[in-house]
Design an enzyme around this catalytic site. Structure first.
Site, PDB file in Angstrom:
ATOM      1  N   LYS A   5      -3.228   8.088   2.138  1.00  0.00           N
ATOM      2  CA  LYS A   5      -3.670   6.569   1.729  1.00  0.00           C
ATOM      3  C   LYS A   5      -2.452   6.387   0.081  1.00  0.00           C
ATOM      4  CE  LYS A   5      -6.882   3.916  -0.748  1.00  0.00           C
ATOM      5  NZ  LYS A   5      -8.422   3.438  -1.355  1.00  0.00           N
TER       6      LYS A   5
ATOM      7  N   SER B  14     -11.064   0.158   1.063  1.00  0.00           N
ATOM      8  CA  SER B  14      -9.520   0.378   0.493  1.00  0.00           C
ATOM      9  C   SER B  14      -8.329   1.327   1.283  1.00  0.00           C
ATOM     10  CB  SER B  14      -8.912  -0.162  -0.839  1.00  0.00           C
ATOM     11  OG  SER B  14      -9.343   0.933  -1.639  1.00  0.00           O
TER      12      SER B  14
ATOM     13  N   SER C 110     -14.535   2.803  -0.283  1.00  0.00           N
ATOM     14  CA  SER C 110     -13.030   2.311   0.288  1.00  0.00           C
ATOM     15  C   SER C 110     -13.459   3.974   1.342  1.00  0.00           C
ATOM     16  CB  SER C 110     -12.808   2.368  -0.682  1.00  0.00           C
ATOM     17  OG  SER C 110     -12.431   0.920  -1.930  1.00  0.00           O
TER      18      SER C 110
END
Length: 460
Positions: free
Chosen positions: A80, A156, A180
């Site tokens: 990420k 996220s 997330s």
């Protein structure tokens, strides 16, 4: 064959490498081709490595010489774009970060993956600074759900989840500050776990503070356990890290749930849940009873924790935005929550910290009577892209009531797919364990998965 390679788990890939029926180079080529084909539609990656094939060749050489490097040699993994990667910019979904760097450091998760021979595919998309539960940003635009590209994959860690669900790598590293990892796993039909706080070392500390965790996103529970073996290895840079526990999280995965005491709470006693979601999760919970667990409908007994969480999260956003000189390119929603955070006084923040401690103690006491707590992962199914919430004038915390309380308490919590809506969208079930009982959460998830295997979307 290329398609088959892209849907194999990491565990299956490693077995193939051992038997020499699979090649790290061929697997990496297949995954990169998949990224080439699907990323323009889904927007899961914002950076694709130009070194992945070379890393795969080095892995193949090690396997052929009988000297694999660690636990993930030759397995494609994505990172990420919140997590530092040496030599690659970490832009965090923001136009305010200078791509020039310098980018000299690996975060602990990245460092451990390199040490264990993983092939790093690239960086996956995030909302700006990971601030919300969907994935779109001023820098990278909108990321889409492989089950229905008109819907959000959540966030996220939405790019990470979209990548894994679409066959663009079997493993992904995500972060979870309020859900997330679990939010996008619920929306995209994957398994993801936020371990106990400190289980996976993280550095630098998130601007949102000690609610933030790092963890795996995978297509099955065994892969998550394998990945946790690597990610949980020690790193002295994380002052909050738990003492390293030398164990294999795959051990005991198939022990089952017989005689475990499971509390099932359909709404925590206060949350508004879409009736279709509630019905699907309620039906899924019966699987645990069929497997011999003692299930009781029981709310954990705490009040809505949103004010406590928002005091932490919004003030973190405010502190973050104070470091940004030019705010014009920023996500307007981020600026709004930062403005709310500026209004949180020191006395209010200390009060929230005290209430957080009381919440943690409450859950410690709750788990004297129950081994696990099971809830829906989310109150809704995936909704249209380009909006923070399914309803206007609400924030992402309004549809995630089940996830963020356990960032506050630091408990291990996982999402596993448990069914589909009539519209064909995945629904997640949330499994929460006592602090430090990460292995128990994995074990329960594996028991459920043994009856309800995880399905992937059919993609063209």
């Amino acid at each position: 064959m290329t398609n088959d390679l892209c849907t194999l788990t990491a565990t299956a890939l490693l077995e193939g490498y051992r038997k020499r029926t699979l090649s790290p180079v061929e697997v990496t080529q297949a995954v990169l081709q998949r990224i080439h084909d699907l990323n323009p539609k889904l927007n899961a990656f914002n950076l694709i490595s130009d070194q992945a094939i070379e890393e795969a060749k080095a892995s193949e050489s090690r396997w052929h010489s009988g000297q694999p490097k660690g636990l993930l040699d030759g397995v494609p993994v994505s990172i990420k774009d919140i997590i530092l990667t040496r030599g690659w910019p970490t832009l965090r979904g923001s136009k305010t970060v200078d791509p020039k760097g310098p980018w000299k450091d690996d975060a602990p998760a990245t460092a451990r993956l390199r040490e264990h021979g993983a092939v790093l595919l690239g960086k996956t998309t995030t909302p700006e600074f990971g601030w919300k539960g969907v994935t779109d940003s001023p820098l990278t635009g909108i990321t889409r759900n492989p089950w229905n590209p008109a819907k959000t994959p959540g966030g996220s860690s939405g790019g990470a989840a979209a990548a894994v669900a679409a066959g663009m790598g079997p493993l992904a590293v995500g972060t979870d500050g309020g859900g997330s990892i679990r939010i996008p796993c619920s929306f995209t039909g994957l398994f993801g776990i936020k371990g106990s706080f400190g289980r996976v070392p993280a550095w630098p500390l998130s601007p949102f503070g000690t609610v933030a965790h790092v963890g795996p996103i995978t297509r099955d529970v065994t892969d998550a356990a394998l990945m946790l073996n690597v990610l949980s290895l020690p790193d002295a840079r994380d002052w909050y890290a738990l003492p390293h526990e030398p164990r294999d999280y795959r051990a005991g995965l198939d022990t089952g749930v017989r005689d475990l005491r499971i509390a099932y709470s359909p709404n925590l006693g206060y949350a508004k849940v879409d009736p279709e979601i509630a019905s699907i999760v309620k039906a899924a919970v019966s699987v645990f009873e069929e497997l011999g667990a003692r299930v009781e409908e029981k709310h954990p007994g705490f009040d809505n924790a949103a004010p406590i969480f928002q005091a932490h999260w919004f003030s973190g956003a405010a502190a973050l935005m104070r470091t940004v000189k030019d705010k014009k390119p920023c996500d307007p929603g981020l600026l709004e929550v930062a403005a709310q955070g500026e209004k949180v006084t020191a006395a209010e923040l200390i009060d929230a910290q005290m209430k957080r401690g009381a919440l943690g103690m409450h859950m410690n006491l709750f788990h004297r009577d129950f081994d696990l707590l099971v809830t829906p992962t989310l109150a809704v199914a995936a909704f249209d892209v380009g909006q923070e919430a399914p309803d206007k004038d609400t924030r992402w915390t309004d549809w995630t009531p089940f996830s963020f309380p356990f960032n506050l308490t630091g408990q291990p919590a996982a999402s596993i797919p448990c069914g589909f809506t009539k519209a064909g969208l995945p629904v997640g079930m949330h499994i929460v364990g006592p602090r430090y009982a990460d292995a128990l959460v994995l074990r329960a998830a594996r028991a459920f998965e043994s009856v309800r295997p995880i399905k992937l979307p059919e993609l063209r």
